[in-house]
Design a protein around this motif. Structure first.
Motif, mmCIF file in Angstrom:
data_model
loop_
_atom_site.group_PDB
_atom_site.id
_atom_site.type_symbol
_atom_site.label_atom_id
_atom_site.label_comp_id
_atom_site.label_asym_id
_atom_site.label_seq_id
_atom_site.Cartn_x
_atom_site.Cartn_y
_atom_site.Cartn_z
ATOM 1 N N ILE A 10 -1.167 9.200 6.408
ATOM 2 C CA ILE A 10 -0.933 8.238 5.336
ATOM 3 C C ILE A 10 -1.628 6.925 5.681
ATOM 4 N N PHE A 11 -1.886 6.140 4.658
ATOM 5 C CA PHE A 11 -2.619 4.883 4.809
ATOM 6 C C PHE A 11 -1.950 3.820 3.954
ATOM 7 N N ASN A 12 -1.784 2.631 4.526
ATOM 8 C CA ASN A 12 -1.211 1.497 3.805
ATOM 9 C C ASN A 12 -2.353 0.540 3.476
ATOM 10 N N TYR A 119 7.253 4.179 1.563
ATOM 11 C CA TYR A 119 6.827 2.789 1.722
ATOM 12 C C TYR A 119 5.313 2.652 1.522
ATOM 13 N N PHE A 120 4.543 3.563 2.089
ATOM 14 C CA PHE A 120 3.085 3.504 1.939
ATOM 15 C C PHE A 120 2.672 3.784 0.491
ATOM 16 N N GLU A 124 0.378 1.533 -1.905
ATOM 17 C CA GLU A 124 -0.770 2.053 -2.654
ATOM 18 C C GLU A 124 -0.717 1.637 -4.114
ATOM 19 N N ARG A 125 0.478 1.567 -4.654
ATOM 20 C CA ARG A 125 0.639 1.196 -6.073
ATOM 21 C C ARG A 125 0.723 -0.319 -6.269
ATOM 22 N N GLY A 126 0.591 -1.086 -5.193
ATOM 23 C CA GLY A 126 0.657 -2.542 -5.299
ATOM 24 C C GLY A 126 2.049 -3.053 -5.608
ATOM 25 N N GLU A 127 3.089 -2.330 -5.172
ATOM 26 C CA GLU A 127 4.461 -2.696 -5.487
ATOM 27 C C GLU A 127 5.183 -3.395 -4.333
ATOM 28 N N LEU A 128 4.404 -3.985 -3.418
ATOM 29 C CA LEU A 128 4.975 -4.774 -2.338
ATOM 30 C C LEU A 128 4.436 -6.190 -2.455
ATOM 31 N N ASP A 129 5.253 -7.174 -2.074
ATOM 32 C CA ASP A 129 4.801 -8.567 -2.163
ATOM 33 C C ASP A 129 3.895 -8.921 -0.977
ATOM 34 N N PRO A 134 9.366 -4.756 -0.940
ATOM 35 C CA PRO A 134 9.501 -4.321 -2.333
ATOM 36 C C PRO A 134 10.331 -5.332 -3.113
ATOM 37 N N SER A 135 10.352 -5.183 -4.424
ATOM 38 C CA SER A 135 11.203 -6.046 -5.247
ATOM 39 C C SER A 135 12.661 -5.842 -4.849
#
Length: 179
Positions: A10-12, A119-120, A124-129, A134-135
């Motif tokens: 996996i890749f972050n 988490y990764f 990938e979906r741009g859902e981390l600040d 995460p929100s």
């Protein structure tokens, strides 16, 4: 959520971190998760957290990582290793100049591979600040989903559980899932 064995690497994209699952719960009858990690030098520490039911270990192959374990700092270089008892607050950061490659382990494996995959995927979906979080609503679902594997140290666990109880239903009503 796909099982941990479905994906081996996996890749972050947010941090550039890569993980290769060398041994998973499925491979070891739940006894061990063994991961090769590549941590680019970001200088940004992960949040202080605990693995309430798992002993974790890191062995550095190359580069350096700075760990803070139970308030004490320790820098690991090639050939160094560190074992962190279950329930011990810790974090780490690559504040060096080169990628840090480490072999990390968690005993028992529990669903830690699933946590990292989830988490990764959020990254990938741009859902981390900007801090990699995460929100609050998504966290209200992730926290209980992976409470046996990983917990933030702050706010206290009792406060987190109360927030999850209140915000989890709101998150589900808005169509969110832990993944």
């Amino acid at each position: 959520m796909p099982p941990a064995t479905a994906v081996r690497e996996i890749f972050n994209p947010r941090t550039g971190q890569r993980m290769c699952f060398l041994q998973t719960a499925a491979d070891t009858d739940g006894e061990l998760l063994r991961i090769e990690t590549v941590n680019p030098p970001t200088g940004v520490a992960e949040p202080l957290h605990v693995h309430p039911f798992q002993e974790t270990r890191a062995a550095l192959v190359s580069g350096t990582l700075r760990f803070v374990v139970a308030g004490e700092e320790r820098r690991l270089g090639p050939g160094d290793d560190l074992t962190i008892p279950a329930g011990t607050p810790h974090s780490f950061v690559n504040d060096g100049e080169a990628d840090a490659v480490a072999i990390q382990e968690a005993r028992p494996a529990l669903r830690t591979a699933d946590f990292f995959q989830t988490y990764f995927r959020l990254a990938e979906r741009g859902e981390l600040d900007d801090h990699g979080s995460p929100s609050l609503l998504r966290f209200a679902l992730l926290g209980p989903e992976f409470a046996d594997e990983i917990r933030l140290v702050s706010p206290p666990w009792a406060v987190q559980r109360a927030l999850f109880a209140v915000l989890g239903p709101v998150a589900r009503l808005r169509g969110l899932t832990a993944d």
